[in-house]
Design an enzyme around this catalytic site. Structure first.
Site, PDB file in Angstrom:
ATOM      1  N   GLU A  38       0.898  -1.055  -0.004  1.00 60.55           N
ATOM      2  CA  GLU A  38       0.023   0.006  -0.004  1.00 60.55           C
ATOM      3  C   GLU A  38       0.847   1.214   0.012  1.00 60.55           C
ATOM      4  O   GLU A  38       1.969   1.114   0.462  1.00 60.55           O
ATOM      5  CB  GLU A  38      -0.863  -0.012   1.129  1.00 60.55           C
ATOM      6  CG  GLU A  38      -2.156  -0.825   1.012  1.00 60.55           C
ATOM      7  CD  GLU A  38      -3.124  -0.560   2.198  1.00 60.55           C
ATOM      8  OE1 GLU A  38      -3.272   0.457   2.699  1.00 60.55           O
ATOM      9  OE2 GLU A  38      -3.985  -1.610   2.363  1.00 60.55           O
ATOM     10  N   HIS A 100      -4.626   6.767  -0.351  1.00 61.68           N
ATOM     11  CA  HIS A 100      -3.932   5.731  -0.079  1.00 61.68           C
ATOM     12  C   HIS A 100      -4.537   4.511  -1.011  1.00 61.68           C
ATOM     13  O   HIS A 100      -5.416   4.793  -1.780  1.00 61.68           O
ATOM     14  CB  HIS A 100      -3.936   5.081   1.336  1.00 61.68           C
ATOM     15  CG  HIS A 100      -5.406   4.521   1.880  1.00 61.68           C
ATOM     16  ND1 HIS A 100      -6.441   5.228   2.322  1.00 61.68           N
ATOM     17  CD2 HIS A 100      -5.702   3.073   1.902  1.00 61.68           C
ATOM     18  CE1 HIS A 100      -7.232   4.685   2.701  1.00 61.68           C
ATOM     19  NE2 HIS A 100      -7.053   2.962   2.501  1.00 61.68           N
ATOM     20  N   HIS A 102      -5.406   0.287  -2.295  1.00 61.04           N
ATOM     21  CA  HIS A 102      -5.927  -0.777  -1.597  1.00 61.04           C
ATOM     22  C   HIS A 102      -5.684  -1.886  -2.826  1.00 61.04           C
ATOM     23  O   HIS A 102      -5.793  -1.462  -4.085  1.00 61.04           O
ATOM     24  CB  HIS A 102      -7.574  -0.770  -1.469  1.00 61.04           C
ATOM     25  CG  HIS A 102      -7.754  -0.352   0.119  1.00 61.04           C
ATOM     26  ND1 HIS A 102      -9.125  -0.404   0.280  1.00 61.04           N
ATOM     27  CD2 HIS A 102      -7.094   0.223   0.678  1.00 61.04           C
ATOM     28  CE1 HIS A 102      -9.063  -0.008   1.520  1.00 61.04           C
ATOM     29  NE2 HIS A 102      -7.962   0.324   1.938  1.00 61.04           N
ATOM     30  N   ASP A 113      -9.743   2.026   8.111  1.00 63.78           N
ATOM     31  CA  ASP A 113      -9.704   3.236   7.552  1.00 63.78           C
ATOM     32  C   ASP A 113     -10.795   4.283   8.090  1.00 63.78           C
ATOM     33  O   ASP A 113     -10.598   5.447   8.406  1.00 63.78           O
ATOM     34  CB  ASP A 113      -9.906   3.324   5.935  1.00 63.78           C
ATOM     35  CG  ASP A 113      -9.054   2.492   5.170  1.00 63.78           C
ATOM     36  OD1 ASP A 113      -7.880   2.581   5.659  1.00 63.78           O
ATOM     37  OD2 ASP A 113      -9.494   1.877   4.224  1.00 63.78           O
TER      38      ASP A 113
END
Length: 153
Positions: A38, A100, A102, A113
């Site tokens: 990630e 971010h 995934h 999250d």
């Protein structure tokens, strides 16, 4: 997809616009193979009345913790990028939120999250949240405790 901006809207017609250069960088961090970790950073741009335009991002770097299904944006360089953009633009460019990745085609926020955003992303302004998946990008605005997904235009 890389030569045009990516646009989302909310139920009131407010737009989130991600500029092409930002989109290209975000897509470069997609977790396309089984070894990709990630990635995360911050969103930098401007608010234009009810609309938000993302002009820049901070990118992963030294100090960040990156795993296949976990990321912790810890490097001081993220704040340095925000500070530099703010100073260079006389305050026009500012911190807008977080992004971010995934490791899924169509991403959605995990319970972790959601909890992290609710606890740590506290601001007077509406903040932007992005999750970059392998095929799609999930976007939302956070207004106080409320996280509202946006719709791609």
């Amino acid at each position: 997809m890389l030569n045009t901006e990516l646009t989302f809207t909310d139920e009131f017609g407010s737009l989130l616009v991600i500029m092409p250069s930002v989109l290209k960088k975000l897509l470069g961090y997609r977790q396309l193979d089984s070894f990709s970790n990630e990635a995360a950073g911050v969103l930098i741009g401007e608010r234009r009345e009810s609309h938000v335009v993302v002009h820049e991002i901070s990118e992963p770097g030294e100090g960040d913790i990156r795993r296949r299904y976990f990321v912790d944006r810890r490097g001081p360089h993220h704040q340095a990028v925000v500070n530099e953009a703010f100073a260079r633009s006389s305050g026009r460019l500012q911190y807008l939120g977080e992004w971010h990745t995934h490791a899924e085609d169509s991403p959605s926020p995990s319970a972790m999250d959601l909890g992290t955003w609710r606890r740590h992303l506290v601001a007077q302004e509406k903040m932007v949240l992005l999750i970059v998946g392998r095929k799609k990008i999930w976007a939302a605005k956070k207004d106080a405790e409320l996280i509202v997904p946006l719709i791609g235009v």
